[in-house]
Enzyme design. Structure first.
Site, PDB file in Angstrom:
ATOM      1  N   HIS A 199       7.843  11.155 -27.792  1.00 42.93           N
ATOM      2  CA  HIS A 199       6.890  12.010 -27.087  1.00 42.93           C
ATOM      3  C   HIS A 199       7.249  13.496 -27.234  1.00 42.93           C
ATOM      4  CE1 HIS A 199       4.130  13.510 -24.095  1.00 42.93           C
ATOM      5  NE2 HIS A 199       5.137  14.046 -23.432  1.00 42.93           N
ATOM      6  N   HIS A 226       0.149  19.052 -25.768  1.00 42.96           N
ATOM      7  CA  HIS A 226       0.013  17.603 -25.599  1.00 42.96           C
ATOM      8  C   HIS A 226      -1.241  17.035 -26.258  1.00 42.96           C
ATOM      9  CE1 HIS A 226       3.437  18.016 -23.013  1.00 42.96           C
ATOM     10  NE2 HIS A 226       3.412  16.758 -22.654  1.00 42.96           N
ATOM     11  N   GLU A 261      10.168  19.789 -23.956  1.00 43.67           N
ATOM     12  CA  GLU A 261       9.465  20.047 -22.685  1.00 43.67           C
ATOM     13  C   GLU A 261      10.097  21.244 -21.951  1.00 43.67           C
ATOM     14  OE1 GLU A 261       6.709  18.403 -21.911  1.00 43.67           O
ATOM     15  OE2 GLU A 261       6.859  16.297 -22.523  1.00 43.67           O
ATOM     16  N   GLU A 277      -4.124  18.069 -10.221  1.00 37.40           N
ATOM     17  CA  GLU A 277      -4.709  18.591 -11.449  1.00 37.40           C
ATOM     18  C   GLU A 277      -6.210  18.820 -11.306  1.00 37.40           C
ATOM     19  OE1 GLU A 277      -2.770  16.852 -14.866  1.00 37.40           O
ATOM     20  OE2 GLU A 277      -4.368  17.498 -16.204  1.00 37.40           O
ATOM     21  N   HIS A 308      -0.472  14.427 -28.777  1.00 34.76           N
ATOM     22  CA  HIS A 308      -0.973  13.080 -28.479  1.00 34.76           C
ATOM     23  C   HIS A 308      -1.622  12.456 -29.720  1.00 34.76           C
ATOM     24  CE1 HIS A 308      -3.729  10.101 -26.641  1.00 34.76           C
ATOM     25  NE2 HIS A 308      -2.745   9.958 -25.767  1.00 34.76           N
ATOM     26  N   LYS A 325       3.263  12.006 -10.769  1.00 33.79           N
ATOM     27  CA  LYS A 325       2.371  11.233 -11.645  1.00 33.79           C
ATOM     28  C   LYS A 325       3.084   9.943 -12.032  1.00 33.79           C
ATOM     29  CE  LYS A 325      -0.616  14.555 -13.994  1.00 33.79           C
ATOM     30  NZ  LYS A 325      -1.042  15.071 -15.306  1.00 33.79           N
ATOM     31  N   LYS A 383       8.082  23.511 -12.717  1.00 35.95           N
ATOM     32  CA  LYS A 383       7.167  22.393 -12.492  1.00 35.95           C
ATOM     33  C   LYS A 383       6.828  22.276 -11.004  1.00 35.95           C
ATOM     34  CE  LYS A 383       5.710  17.832 -13.569  1.00 35.95           C
ATOM     35  NZ  LYS A 383       5.801  16.658 -14.425  1.00 35.95           N
ATOM     36  N   ASN A 421       0.113  20.583 -19.900  1.00 37.77           N
ATOM     37  CA  ASN A 421      -0.284  19.796 -21.069  1.00 37.77           C
ATOM     38  C   ASN A 421      -0.225  20.603 -22.354  1.00 37.77           C
ATOM     39  OD1 ASN A 421      -0.836  17.555 -19.480  1.00 37.77           O
ATOM     40  ND2 ASN A 421      -2.902  18.266 -19.035  1.00 37.77           N
ATOM     41  N   ARG A 449       0.820  -1.229   0.000  1.00 38.94           N
ATOM     42  CA  ARG A 449       0.000   0.000   0.000  1.00 38.94           C
ATOM     43  C   ARG A 449       0.846   1.268   0.000  1.00 38.94           C
ATOM     44  NH1 ARG A 449      -3.301  -2.877   3.721  1.00 38.94           N
ATOM     45  NH2 ARG A 449      -4.988  -3.889   2.569  1.00 38.94           N
ATOM     46  N   ARG A 509      -2.305  22.863 -13.022  1.00 38.70           N
ATOM     47  CA  ARG A 509      -1.390  21.803 -13.485  1.00 38.70           C
ATOM     48  C   ARG A 509      -1.662  21.442 -14.946  1.00 38.70           C
ATOM     49  NH1 ARG A 509       1.176  16.609 -10.261  1.00 38.70           N
ATOM     50  NH2 ARG A 509       2.395  15.916 -12.053  1.00 38.70           N
TER      51      ARG A 509
HETATM   52  N1  LIG Z   1       5.042  11.195 -14.934  1.00 37.45           N
HETATM   53  C1  LIG Z   1       5.055  12.284 -15.656  1.00 37.45           C
HETATM   54  O1  LIG Z   1       4.730  13.378 -15.192  1.00 37.45           O
HETATM   55  C2  LIG Z   1       5.499  12.186 -17.072  1.00 37.45           C
HETATM   56  C3  LIG Z   1       5.744  13.359 -17.798  1.00 37.45           C
HETATM   57  C4  LIG Z   1       6.227  13.249 -19.096  1.00 37.45           C
HETATM   58  C5  LIG Z   1       6.450  11.988 -19.652  1.00 37.45           C
HETATM   59  N2  LIG Z   1       6.196  10.867 -18.919  1.00 37.45           N
HETATM   60  C6  LIG Z   1       6.453   9.529 -19.460  1.00 37.45           C
HETATM   61  O2  LIG Z   1       7.852   9.413 -19.696  1.00 37.45           O
HETATM   62  C7  LIG Z   1       8.068   8.441 -20.699  1.00 37.45           C
HETATM   63  C8  LIG Z   1       9.110   8.952 -21.644  1.00 37.45           C
HETATM   64  O3  LIG Z   1      10.308   9.188 -20.924  1.00 37.45           O
HETATM   65  P1  LIG Z   1      11.722   9.216 -21.640  1.00 37.45           P
HETATM   66  O4  LIG Z   1      11.651  10.098 -22.807  1.00 37.45           O
HETATM   67  O5  LIG Z   1      12.712   9.475 -20.584  1.00 37.45           O
HETATM   68  O6  LIG Z   1      11.815   7.746 -22.256  1.00 37.45           O
HETATM   69  P2  LIG Z   1      12.617   6.415 -21.819  1.00 37.45           P
HETATM   70  O7  LIG Z   1      12.585   6.183 -20.384  1.00 37.45           O
HETATM   71  O8  LIG Z   1      12.085   5.358 -22.719  1.00 37.45           O
HETATM   72  O9  LIG Z   1      14.112   6.746 -22.261  1.00 37.45           O
HETATM   73  C9  LIG Z   1      14.422   6.960 -23.627  1.00 37.45           C
HETATM   74  C10 LIG Z   1      15.520   5.992 -24.100  1.00 37.45           C
HETATM   75  O10 LIG Z   1      16.768   6.409 -23.547  1.00 37.45           O
HETATM   76  C11 LIG Z   1      17.397   5.323 -22.877  1.00 37.45           C
HETATM   77  N3  LIG Z   1      18.204   5.939 -21.817  1.00 37.45           N
HETATM   78  C12 LIG Z   1      17.775   6.471 -20.657  1.00 37.45           C
HETATM   79  N4  LIG Z   1      18.763   7.117 -20.039  1.00 37.45           N
HETATM   80  C13 LIG Z   1      19.860   6.982 -20.815  1.00 37.45           C
HETATM   81  C14 LIG Z   1      21.190   7.456 -20.720  1.00 37.45           C
HETATM   82  N5  LIG Z   1      21.581   8.269 -19.734  1.00 37.45           N
HETATM   83  N6  LIG Z   1      22.066   7.096 -21.700  1.00 37.45           N
HETATM   84  C15 LIG Z   1      21.654   6.336 -22.758  1.00 37.45           C
HETATM   85  N7  LIG Z   1      20.406   5.886 -22.917  1.00 37.45           N
HETATM   86  C16 LIG Z   1      19.516   6.209 -21.944  1.00 37.45           C
HETATM   87  C17 LIG Z   1      16.286   4.421 -22.459  1.00 37.45           C
HETATM   88  O11 LIG Z   1      16.707   3.110 -22.282  1.00 37.45           O
HETATM   89  C18 LIG Z   1      15.329   4.551 -23.653  1.00 37.45           C
HETATM   90  O12 LIG Z   1      15.768   3.718 -24.694  1.00 37.45           O
HETATM   91  C19 LIG Z   1       6.734   8.191 -21.363  1.00 37.45           C
HETATM   92  O13 LIG Z   1       6.257   6.932 -20.968  1.00 37.45           O
HETATM   93  C20 LIG Z   1       5.827   9.282 -20.811  1.00 37.45           C
HETATM   94  O14 LIG Z   1       4.498   8.877 -20.699  1.00 37.45           O
HETATM   95  C21 LIG Z   1       5.735  10.949 -17.649  1.00 37.45           C
HETATM   96 ZN   LIG Z   2       5.089  15.625 -22.020  1.00 36.84          ZN
END
Ligand SMILES: NC(=O)c1ccc[n+]([C@@H]2O[C@H](COP(=O)([O-])OP(=O)(O)OC[C@H]3O[C@@H](n4cnc5c(N)ncnc54)[C@H](O)[C@@H]3O)[C@@H](O)[C@H]2O)c1
Ligand SMILES: [Zn+2]
Length: 366
Positions: free
Chosen positions: A266, A248, A184, A236, A252, A142, A226, A245, A120, A241
């Site tokens: 993304h 987005h 971003e 949100e 999206h 999130k 942020k 977006n 939990r 918040r």
């Molecule tokens: N929680 C939130 O508020 C929030 C906000 C924006 C996005 N997201 C989520 O984040 C995700 C995207 O995140 P991302 O862009 O970091 O993608 P990711 O985690 O897939 O990383 C991108 C790629 O880079 C690689 N990688 C990571 N760090 C590395 C490093 N230092 N050196 C070499 N390779 C590395 C990973 O293995 C992957 O192949 C999506 O799922 C999205 O929905 C969440």
């Molecule tokens: Zn985003």
């Protein structure tokens, strides 16, 4: 060292930002370990940084258990959630233990969600390793996984106990991923900070070339923005918040058309989406055309898409609007849009008619 605090009462937490922080992460983590081993969840591409983190913790006498997952968006799944939760339970995780999420947004979202439900709720620390996760996803609580019905539809709000950001880890990140994360960064300027957008225009290219000062400034400024927004509207509910977006909803739709695949990252969708949100605001008579042109020009300079054509999406507008109808922000038949009166002057508009968006998209080059 720069430290930004996310102010959420007794769930407040610090974000520490410094080049070279990972090799000395144990200074911050060992006190949280309380003499117990720490679990680290990461992905295969992040292995070199895992080794650095483990060395730092070992030198401080902290044992670690690593859970190494396959990289990629597909890892945000029920199956991987089960794997992480089962392994954490096997390791005997306690509610006051801190699990470390070392990776990009995929690892951060998955591990955060696992930690919201294991026993939990246990604690976790974010050590983001992509620019996107350093400026956005690691902060704010999130967490989510993807399901057959769509992206991020199952999840929870669960704040980390600490965020440690070392910009040096970006040296190993592919340039395309760095650019996508930069979208971003620009977004924070577009939302409510014209001066920061100007900073991006002047310093974005240096940041992408790996300039250390530019990286630190962009990351610290972004997480401070942020943190402010999250502190004002954690769940949100008030609309504040929702400003995060920006770009987005359009983005999206483009991402959905690309099947949420490497065809369109993304951040690339967000860049195209921000440019579209500004052009649509011009169509509505809200925003001067020169502001929309300036936004698009900056994305083009950086090598980010500024619309469907540049994003490689040639789907008809009806298809894109169809994707928007499945947006999880859809409420009682209307989809709230972030529109702009100008750069740094965005607001939430709940009166947008999707048919009108379709007409607008028809006129966009494919
Ligand atoms: N929680 C939130 O508020 C929030 C906000 C924006 C996005 N997201 C989520 O984040 C995700 C995207 O995140 P991302 O862009 O970091 O993608 P990711 O985690 O897939 O990383 C991108 C790629 O880079 C690689 N990688 C990571 N760090 C590395 C490093 N230092 N050196 C070499 N390779 C590395 C990973 O293995 C992957 O192949 C999506 O799922 C999205 O929905 C969440
Ligand atoms: Zn985003």
């Amino acid at each position: 060292m720069k430290t930004v605090t996310v102010s959420l009462g007794d769930r407040s937490y610090p974000i520490h930002i410094e080049a070279g922080l990972l090799p000395r992460a144990a200074e911050f983590l060992a006190p949280l370990a309380r003499g117990r081993p720490m679990a680290i969840v990461t992905d295969e591409n992040v292995r070199p940084h895992l080794a650095t983190l483990q060395a730092s913790l070992a030198a401080a006498g902290v044992m670690t258990d690593a859970i190494i997952l396959p990289p990629g968006e597909k890892t945000k799944s029920w199956a991987m959630l089960e794997r992480v939760c089962d392994r954490l339970l096997e390791l005997g995780i306690e509610r006051s233990d801190h699990v470390i999420a070392l990776g990009g947004g995929v690892i951060g979202d998955l591990v955060g969600f696992a930690c919201s439900i294991v026993k939990r709720g246990c604690r976790f620390v974010q050590i983001p390793t992509t620019l996107l996760s350093q400026v956005d996803s690691s902060v704010g609580g999130k967490t989510a996984i993807n399901t057959a019905a769509g992206k991020n539809l199952i999840g929870a709000f669960h704040q980390p106990a600490m965020v440690l950001i070392d910009p040096d880890v970006l040296d190993s990140l592919p340039a395309r991923q760095v650019r996508a994360g930069y979208a971003e960064v620009v977004k924070y300027g577009l939302i409510d900070d014209f001066a920061f957008f100007e900073w991006c225009e002047a310093n974005g290219p240096a940041l992408l070339a790996g300039n250390a000062d530019a990286r630190i400034h962009a990351i610290a400024h972004s997480v401070a923005a942020k943190a402010r927004i999250v502190a004002a509207d954690e769940h949100e509910t008030s609309g504040i918040r929702a400003l995060l977006n920006l770009g987005h909803t359009f983005g999206h739709a483009l991402e959905a058309e690309a099947g949420f695949s490497d065809r369109l990252l993304h951040g690339e969708g967000v860049a195209a989406g921000c440019a579209l949100a500004f052009r649509y605001s011009v169509r509505r008579g809200l925003c001067p055309g020169q502001d929309a042109d300036r936004v698009a020009a900056h994305f083009r300079t950086i090598g980010l898409p500024d619309g469907p054509a540049a994003a490689g999406i040639d789907a008809p507008s009806a298809t894109l609007v169809g994707h928007m109808m499945h947006d999880k922000k859809m409420a009682a038949g209307t989809l709230p849009f972030l529109l702009a009166h100008g750069i740094g002057r965005t607001y939430l508009d709940k009166t947008v008619d999707l048919a009108d968006v379709g007409v607008f998209l028809d006129a966009e080059p494919r």
